[in-house]
Scaffold this motif. Structure first.
Motif, PDB file in Angstrom:
ATOM      1  N   ILE A 130      22.309  37.908  41.190  1.00 41.92           N
ATOM      2  CA  ILE A 130      23.343  38.833  40.728  1.00 41.92           C
ATOM      3  C   ILE A 130      24.084  38.129  39.595  1.00 41.92           C
ATOM      4  N   PRO A 131      24.039  38.656  38.381  1.00 39.52           N
ATOM      5  CA  PRO A 131      24.685  37.960  37.257  1.00 39.52           C
ATOM      6  C   PRO A 131      26.162  37.674  37.518  1.00 39.52           C
ATOM      7  N   SER A 132      26.599  36.487  37.136  1.00 41.82           N
ATOM      8  CA  SER A 132      28.007  36.130  37.352  1.00 41.82           C
ATOM      9  C   SER A 132      28.943  37.031  36.564  1.00 41.82           C
ATOM     10  N   THR A 152      18.533  37.365  45.018  1.00 45.70           N
ATOM     11  CA  THR A 152      18.634  35.982  45.463  1.00 45.70           C
ATOM     12  C   THR A 152      19.885  35.329  44.877  1.00 45.70           C
ATOM     13  N   GLY A 153      20.122  34.068  45.273  1.00 43.99           N
ATOM     14  CA  GLY A 153      21.260  33.334  44.739  1.00 43.99           C
ATOM     15  C   GLY A 153      22.548  33.693  45.455  1.00 43.99           C
ATOM     16  N   SER A 154      23.648  33.329  44.852  1.00 45.91           N
ATOM     17  CA  SER A 154      24.954  33.540  45.479  1.00 45.91           C
ATOM     18  C   SER A 154      25.591  34.853  45.017  1.00 45.91           C
ATOM     19  N   GLY A 176      24.395  30.821  50.006  1.00 46.16           N
ATOM     20  CA  GLY A 176      25.603  30.162  49.531  1.00 46.16           C
ATOM     21  C   GLY A 176      26.845  30.726  50.175  1.00 46.16           C
ATOM     22  N   SER A 177      27.985  30.207  49.768  1.00 44.43           N
ATOM     23  CA  SER A 177      29.257  30.658  50.346  1.00 44.43           C
ATOM     24  C   SER A 177      29.673  31.984  49.726  1.00 44.43           C
ATOM     25  N   PHE A 178      30.416  32.738  50.506  1.00 44.47           N
ATOM     26  CA  PHE A 178      30.860  34.046  50.034  1.00 44.47           C
ATOM     27  C   PHE A 178      32.124  33.878  49.203  1.00 44.47           C
ATOM     28  N   PRO A 179      32.273  34.635  48.127  1.00 44.59           N
ATOM     29  CA  PRO A 179      33.434  34.470  47.241  1.00 44.59           C
ATOM     30  C   PRO A 179      34.735  34.961  47.859  1.00 44.59           C
ATOM     31  N   ASP A 180      35.814  34.577  47.249  1.00 48.28           N
ATOM     32  CA  ASP A 180      37.142  34.995  47.681  1.00 48.28           C
ATOM     33  C   ASP A 180      37.294  36.505  47.529  1.00 48.28           C
ATOM     34  N   LEU A 181      37.841  37.137  48.544  1.00 46.39           N
ATOM     35  CA  LEU A 181      37.999  38.592  48.535  1.00 46.39           C
ATOM     36  C   LEU A 181      39.450  39.028  48.376  1.00 46.39           C
ATOM     37  N   SER A 182      40.349  38.078  48.211  1.00 40.31           N
ATOM     38  CA  SER A 182      41.777  38.404  48.233  1.00 40.31           C
ATOM     39  C   SER A 182      42.197  39.362  47.124  1.00 40.31           C
ATOM     40  N   VAL A 192      27.120  42.687  54.377  1.00 40.44           N
ATOM     41  CA  VAL A 192      26.293  41.640  53.753  1.00 40.44           C
ATOM     42  C   VAL A 192      25.311  41.079  54.776  1.00 40.44           C
ATOM     43  N   SER A 193      25.009  41.839  55.808  1.00 39.10           N
ATOM     44  CA  SER A 193      24.114  41.389  56.869  1.00 39.10           C
ATOM     45  C   SER A 193      22.707  41.145  56.335  1.00 39.10           C
ATOM     46  N   GLY A 194      21.954  40.353  57.086  1.00 40.97           N
ATOM     47  CA  GLY A 194      20.575  40.110  56.708  1.00 40.97           C
ATOM     48  C   GLY A 194      20.420  39.254  55.469  1.00 40.97           C
ATOM     49  N   ASN A 195      21.347  38.309  55.257  1.00 42.45           N
ATOM     50  CA  ASN A 195      21.264  37.352  54.151  1.00 42.45           C
ATOM     51  C   ASN A 195      21.458  35.943  54.702  1.00 42.45           C
ATOM     52  N   GLU A 196      21.476  34.957  53.844  1.00 39.67           N
ATOM     53  CA  GLU A 196      21.656  33.565  54.259  1.00 39.67           C
ATOM     54  C   GLU A 196      23.013  33.045  53.795  1.00 39.67           C
ATOM     55  N   LEU A 197      23.993  33.897  53.804  1.00 36.04           N
ATOM     56  CA  LEU A 197      25.333  33.546  53.339  1.00 36.04           C
ATOM     57  C   LEU A 197      26.060  32.688  54.367  1.00 36.04           C
TER      58      LEU A 197
END
Length: 222
Positions: A130-132, A152-154, A176-182, A192-197
């Motif tokens: 997913i492009p940053s 793939t990726g974060s 990878g880690s999930f980003p801040d949602l604040s 986001v189920s079914g991923n490797e987060l």
């Protein structure tokens, strides 16, 4: 011909000519009105971006692609398949191409469609990261739906879409880690189920996000 009959003939001809002219002007006005109405459409830049999307995402092999890659109006009255525009038919507000045979990667960003509210491309074969920059400037985006692809990726920062209410990224290969949602105070649905987060999303999601109603994180390390 007497003077009286001559005068009557002239008057009659004048009235007939006026009648013909009035009929012609009425017919012309009814032709102009539809032409004016047909001028309303998404700007050329949005059309070009959609055409590029079609060409880079396997458009000729899509399950449905009515009007795409043609000179037909993007917005209507019979819009391109999966495209919704605002009430005035002047800008694209939704791109909904779920389960439609899309291939390739996600676009770099949504800047070509500044009024986009929904982007739904679930159940396709989109791959890569997913492009940053994807959500940069997505000021009106409410729903981002891309589950059941091969992404793939974060997950990049989501602060570029402050109005986001629905985020569905389930069943990809994200890690990878999930980003801040604040920054997403209006987020209501997160799947986001079914991923490797990984990370600590489950611990603080409902505290940070006051209107969050549905969270699905099964088959992850969150």
């Amino acid at each position: 011909m007497t003077g009286e009959s001559k005068h009557a003939h002239i008057v009659l001809g004048y009235r007939m000519n006026r009648g013909i002219l009035r009929t012609f002007m009425l017919a012309a006005s009814t032709m102009i009105l539809p032409m004016q109405q047909a001028l309303a459409d998404a700007p050329q830049s949005q059309r070009d971006a959609l055409t590029a999307f079609y060409n880079t995402h396997g458009g000729p092999g899509w399950t449905a692609a009515q009007h795409w890659n043609t000179a037909d109006p993007v917005c209507g009255p019979d819009p391109w398949f999966g495209i919704t525009c605002d009430q005035g038919d002047t800008t694209v507000t939704r791109i909904q191409l779920s389960n439609n045979g899309l291939t390739g990667a996600l676009p770099a960003d949504f800047s070509a469609w500044p009024d986009l509210e929904m982007f739904a491309v679930n159940d396709n074969a989109l791959a890569g990261a997913i492009p940053s920059t994807l959500l940069n400037g997505a000021a009106h985006l409410v729903s981002f739906i891309a589950y059941s692809n091969d992404l793939t990726g974060s997950v990049p920062a989501l602060s570029g879409a402050p109005l986001l209410q629905e985020l569905q990224l389930a069943n990809n290969q994200l890690s990878g880690s999930f980003p801040d949602l604040s920054a997403l105070a209006g987020l209501e649905l997160l799947d986001v189920s079914g991923n490797e987060l990984s990370g600590t999303l489950a611990a603080n999601a409902f505290t940070v996000l006051p209107v969050l109603r549905y969270v699905r994180i099964s088959q992850t390390q969150l």
